[in-house]
Every structure is written in structure tokens, then in C-alpha cells.
Enzyme design. Structure first.
Site, mmCIF file in Angstrom:
data_model
loop_
_atom_site.group_PDB
_atom_site.id
_atom_site.type_symbol
_atom_site.label_atom_id
_atom_site.label_comp_id
_atom_site.label_asym_id
_atom_site.label_seq_id
_atom_site.Cartn_x
_atom_site.Cartn_y
_atom_site.Cartn_z
ATOM 1 N N HIS A 82 0.845 -1.190 0.000
ATOM 2 C CA HIS A 82 0.000 0.000 0.000
ATOM 3 C C HIS A 82 0.884 1.245 0.000
ATOM 4 O O HIS A 82 1.797 1.368 0.807
ATOM 5 C CB HIS A 82 -0.911 0.022 1.229
ATOM 6 C CG HIS A 82 -1.762 1.252 1.278
ATOM 7 N ND1 HIS A 82 -2.933 1.361 0.574
ATOM 8 C CD2 HIS A 82 -1.576 2.446 1.889
ATOM 9 C CE1 HIS A 82 -3.447 2.558 0.766
ATOM 10 N NE2 HIS A 82 -2.641 3.240 1.563
ATOM 11 N N ASP A 161 -14.738 4.513 7.844
ATOM 12 C CA ASP A 161 -13.676 5.373 7.315
ATOM 13 C C ASP A 161 -14.204 6.309 6.246
ATOM 14 O O ASP A 161 -13.792 7.461 6.152
ATOM 15 C CB ASP A 161 -12.520 4.541 6.755
ATOM 16 C CG ASP A 161 -11.442 5.455 6.201
ATOM 17 O OD1 ASP A 161 -10.853 6.183 7.009
ATOM 18 O OD2 ASP A 161 -11.250 5.516 4.976
ATOM 19 N N ARG A 168 -13.458 14.641 7.711
ATOM 20 C CA ARG A 168 -12.102 15.188 7.936
ATOM 21 C C ARG A 168 -11.697 16.117 6.798
ATOM 22 O O ARG A 168 -11.051 17.145 6.998
ATOM 23 C CB ARG A 168 -11.089 14.040 8.046
ATOM 24 C CG ARG A 168 -11.166 13.290 9.365
ATOM 25 C CD ARG A 168 -10.394 11.991 9.285
ATOM 26 N NE ARG A 168 -9.003 12.220 8.950
ATOM 27 C CZ ARG A 168 -8.234 11.331 8.301
ATOM 28 N NH1 ARG A 168 -8.716 10.167 7.934
ATOM 29 N NH2 ARG A 168 -6.987 11.616 8.046
ATOM 30 N N SER A 183 -7.136 5.202 9.388
ATOM 31 C CA SER A 183 -7.892 5.181 8.135
ATOM 32 C C SER A 183 -7.244 4.201 7.153
ATOM 33 O O SER A 183 -7.907 3.324 6.592
ATOM 34 C CB SER A 183 -7.920 6.605 7.569
ATOM 35 O OG SER A 183 -8.271 6.623 6.225
ATOM 36 N N LYS A 187 -8.687 0.041 6.538
ATOM 37 C CA LYS A 187 -9.084 -0.510 5.237
ATOM 38 C C LYS A 187 -8.187 -1.685 4.848
ATOM 39 O O LYS A 187 -8.642 -2.696 4.332
ATOM 40 C CB LYS A 187 -9.012 0.590 4.165
ATOM 41 C CG LYS A 187 -10.157 1.574 4.262
ATOM 42 C CD LYS A 187 -10.067 2.660 3.216
ATOM 43 C CE LYS A 187 -8.872 3.523 3.440
ATOM 44 N NZ LYS A 187 -8.993 4.936 3.292
HETATM 45 N N1 URA Z 1 -5.240 7.796 2.819
HETATM 46 C C1 URA Z 1 -6.282 7.280 3.496
HETATM 47 O O1 URA Z 1 -6.868 6.271 3.098
HETATM 48 N N2 URA Z 1 -6.660 7.902 4.632
HETATM 49 C C2 URA Z 1 -6.042 8.999 5.127
HETATM 50 O O2 URA Z 1 -6.429 9.491 6.164
HETATM 51 C C3 URA Z 1 -4.965 9.520 4.392
HETATM 52 C C4 URA Z 1 -4.577 8.884 3.244
#
Ligand code: URA
Length: 433
Positions: A82, A161, A168, A183, A187
Site C-alpha cells: 500500500h 472510514d 475530515r 484510516s 481498510k
Molecule cells: N489515505 C487514506 O486512506 N486515509 C487517510 O487518512 C490519508 C490517506
């Protein structure tokens, strides 16, 4: 339990309990907590921070807020990578086939680009016919049969999220370390892979502008991953300048394919080999050094390229475009950006380069915006190169020529020139295992 008391406790610097965090995320998911209270708690977290324990609890609550993938039908070790997002970052297109060419399973769910950063799903959709949505059965079958499938995130993964991120985004609370870490990892963990390699970008093109902040974020995410029983490693890589020479969807696919053919740019190839090495190593394919030699071999002997072509064909894409990248649709217009002075490039601000590509139509300002797959930038010169006045530093591509002037202006304003060669910056700052 009352949301008011949770907000007040965090506002005053208290440590939230597992139950309080669970209450909060359940309320975010089922809609029982209003947006103003969610936003207020995000702001309190932004200012007061969270302990590692609180951040882990928040992440696991986000992970558990929706469906979890059941990958038990996939045979073998599953590894994922990721990236926290960058400019010219097409590493997944190279790293995933390298790793899969050794029989390690890569069941990849990727995102789309937003703002100055690109996304793997958009890049893949630049390949004619490539389908980024597969049924669960087709996804699992493809991973079992050829070791690799890459799709977009169509499922209701970690729905908490989605809600939190949207709030946010409009309340200036995106750049909070515990909120970013929970976050991303919420995921990632919902996808339930066995091993995770994180590419934490640092510099102007990334969320984290300083190396120290990036290291802290990386350490936190590694702790969260390990706490959830996943083998997790993080690389901290340079995103102060674009990675490689291509920015924009089909241009980046072509550069990734060139890299799989052994003709990629040095910086991009090195980041890909290192990421692949750690993915293979976590999957018990040797030490990172041994695994890096394997990664290199997969490029040299063509097995990674063959794996990519196999994947493209399996997902309905035209693999002949990979064999011959001249077949990709070209933008109708191109435009050279000429250097206004002679000198060394001291700085090429990655974020601004991403915004220049966005201005050409290669990206999106809003989730629903359409994109021009052939639009983007091909750099001719990078940081540290000498450029003569009047020489092109880059070529811009778009199907809408009225976009060139503004995009060129953004790119030139983001490029600093000087009389002496700048000191070389590391490509990989650190590896947190
Ligand atoms: N990528 C995400 O999935 N969440 C964040 O808060 C920042 C970058």
C-alpha cells in the site's frame, strides 16, 4: 455512554477507553452520532493526539465496521503493498506482477486518484478493455489461477472510514497521525492479507512533508499491522520529486511496462525492486537481499512482464498494447515546456507537478470528475540535471490545448534552477520492520 463526554475527555487530553472508541465508531457507522459531534472529536484528536493503544483500537474498530473479505478460498500466502499516495507512483503495476511471478498471491484492491495524486485503478483503466470490477468468485478464481488480480474497492469495506474521511476532508482534520494511520490500516486490515508492505511517501507530494513525521507514521502503522497479527514492513520513500519520468495514466502504464521490460528509469526501478523484495521476503522467499535478486531476475527473464500480460488479458484488457505500447491512444496535442534559464534543476516540487498534470485533465478535483487517460507530463529533465535555456524540461499532453498554458505555468513555477548541482537526496530514507 454519551458522545458529549467522549469529546470532552479527549479535548482535555484524556485517554479514551476501548469501549468509548467502539461506541464512537459504531455511532459513525449506524448514523446515530451527528456529523458535528464526529467532527468535534476528530478536531480534539487532531490537537490532543492518541496513544498507540487508542490508535490500534480505533483502527480495529474501523476495520470491523463493515464487511470483511473472506479470502479463505485463496490458496497460498497473500501479500499486499500500500502506498500512501504520490505523483508518478505506478509501482503497483510493476511490483505486483514481479511478486506473483513467484507464486505469491496478490489479491489487490486499489484506489482512484484524487487531487494531485494518481490511483492504480485509473492507470489500469487506461489499458483498453481492462475491467477493474470483478465478482468475488471471478476475483478469487483469477488469484488462484494466475496469482494476481487488481480491482477497485467496490465493497463496503470499513464504511466508518468513508464517513470519517469525508468529514475530515471538510474540517481540516486530514493531517492527523492517528486519524491517517487508522484510516489506511483499517481498510488494509479489512482486506485480510497475510503480509503488508507499506510505502510511506515523504516530501512535498505526500501527506507527510517531513521525514520525521513519515517515520513516525510508518512506525505507528507497522505497530498496528503487527498488533493485528499481520507481518508488516514500511519503507519510507522520497516523494519530494516525481517518481520516474511519466505522470498521467497511460503515460505511467507505458513507463511501468518499460520497467517490466528492463528499460525503466533508475529511481523508479529501484523503488519497485525494493518493495518487491520486502513483499517476497515477508512471504518467506528469503532475506530482503535474496528476494531483491529474485525480483531483478523476474524482470530480466521476462516472467514479471508475462505475468502482467496474463493479468491484463484475464481482466479483459488488450494485452497487445503491453507488448507494443505504441498502440496506446495518444493525446491529440503536445506542448514543450521550455527552460527559461540555463542551470541545474534544484527542485521539482512533486505536489505542484501533480497539480500541473491535473490541470491537463489527467486527474480529478472531485470524485465524480471524468479524466483524460492520455493526458499528462513526460519529464525530460529531473532534479540534479543541467538544462540549457530554451531546452524542454518536459512535454505536456492533452486533448484540450487550452489547458497547456496554465499547466506549463504551474510546472515552471514549481521548478527551481541554480548554478550548482544540488546534493542528492535518498530515494529510500528508511525501512521499518
Ligand atoms: N489515505 C487514506 O486512506 N486515509 C487517510 O487518512 C490519508 C490517506
Amino acid at each position: 455512554m454519551r458522545m458529549y463526554d467522549i469529546i470532552k475527555k479527549k479535548r482535555d487530553g484524556g485517554e479514551l477507553t476501548t469501549e468509548e472508541i467502539g461506541f464512537f465508531i459504531r455511532g459513525v457507522t449506524d448514523g446515530s452520532i451527528p456529523d458535528y459531534q464526529i467532527s468535534a472529536l476528530c478536531m480534539a484528536i487532531y490537537f490532543q493526539g492518541m496513544t498507540v493503544r487508542e490508535t490500534c483500537d480505533l483502527t480495529y474498530a474501523v476495520r470491523d465496521s463493515g464487511e470483511k473479505l473472506n479470502f479463505s478460498a485463496i490458496r497460498g500466502i497473500r501479500v499486499d503493498k500500500h502506498s500512501t499516495g504520490g505523483v508518478g507512483d505506478k509501482t503497483s503495476l510493476v511490483v505486483a506482477p514481479i511478486v506473483a511471478s513467484y507464486g505469491v498471491k496478490v489479491a489487490k484492491m486499489s484506489g482512484r486518484g484524487l487531487g494531485h495524486t494518481g490511483g492504480t485503478v485509473d492507470k489500469l483503466e487506461a489499458i483498453p478493455g481492462f475491467a477493474t470490477t470483478l465478482s468475488d468468485e471471478a476475483f478469487v478464481r483469477q488469484v488462484n489461477e494466475i496469482g494476481l488480480a487488481i480491482v477497485g474497492q467496490s465493497r463496503q469495506f470499513a464504511p466508518a472510514d468513508k464517513k470519517l474521511y469525508a468529514l475530515r476532508d471538510v474540517t481540516a482534520t486530514v493531517d492527523s497521525m492517528p486519524l491517517i494511520a487508522s484510516s489506511i490500516m483499517g481498510k488494509k486490515l479489512a482486506a485480510d492479507d497475510d503480509c503488508i508492505v507499506l510505502d510511506v511517501k515523504t516530501g512535498s507530494g505526500s501527506f507527510m512533508k517531513s521525514t520525521e513525521e513519515s517515520k513516525a507514521l510508518a512506525r505507528l502503522m507497522v505497530d498496528i499491522g503487527k498488533g493485528a497479527g499481520k507481518k508488516t514492513v514500511a519503507l519510507i520513500t522520497n516523494m519530494d520529486r516525481p517518481l520516474g519520468y511519466a505522470i498521467g495514466n497511460s503515460l505511467e502504464v507505458i513507463e511501468a511496462v518499460e520497467t517490466l521490460k528492463g528499460r525503466g528509469p533508475e529511481d523508479f526501478t529501484e523503488v519497485c525492486l525494493t518493495l518487491a523484495a520486502y513483499m517476497l521476503s515477508l512471504a518467506d522467499m528469503g532475506t530482503p537481499e535474496e528476494a531483491k535478486a529474485l525480483a531483478r531476475k523476474a524482470i530480466e527473464n521476462g516472467s514479471a512482464l508475462r505475468k502482467f500480460m496474463e493479468t491484463v488479458a484475464a481482466q479483459g484488457g488488450d494485452a497487445s498494447c503491453i507488448a507494443d505500447t505504441e498502440k496506446f491512444a495518444k493525446a491529440q496535442y503536445s506542448y514543450p515546456v521550455l527552460c527559461p534559464v540555463s542551470g541545474y534543476i534544484l527542485r521539482a516540487d512533486a505536489e505542484q507537478y501533480g497539480l500541473s498534470s491535473l490541470a491537463l485533465g489527467a486527474g480529478r478535483n472531485k470524485v465524480e470528475d471524468a479524466i483524460d487517460y492520455s493526458a499528462g507530463i513526460l519529464l525530460k529533465k529531473k532534479t540534479g540535471d543541467f538544462v540549457e535555456k530554451g531546452e524542454p524540461v518536459a512535454y505536456l499532453f492533452s486533448n484540450d490545448p487550452s489547458r497547456f498554458e496554465n499547466a506549463a505555468q504551474i510546472l515552471l513555477s514549481a521548478t527551481t534552477f541554480g548554478p550548482t548541482m544540488p546534493e542528492d537526496e535518498p530515494l529510500i530514507y528508511d525501512i521499518i520492520a
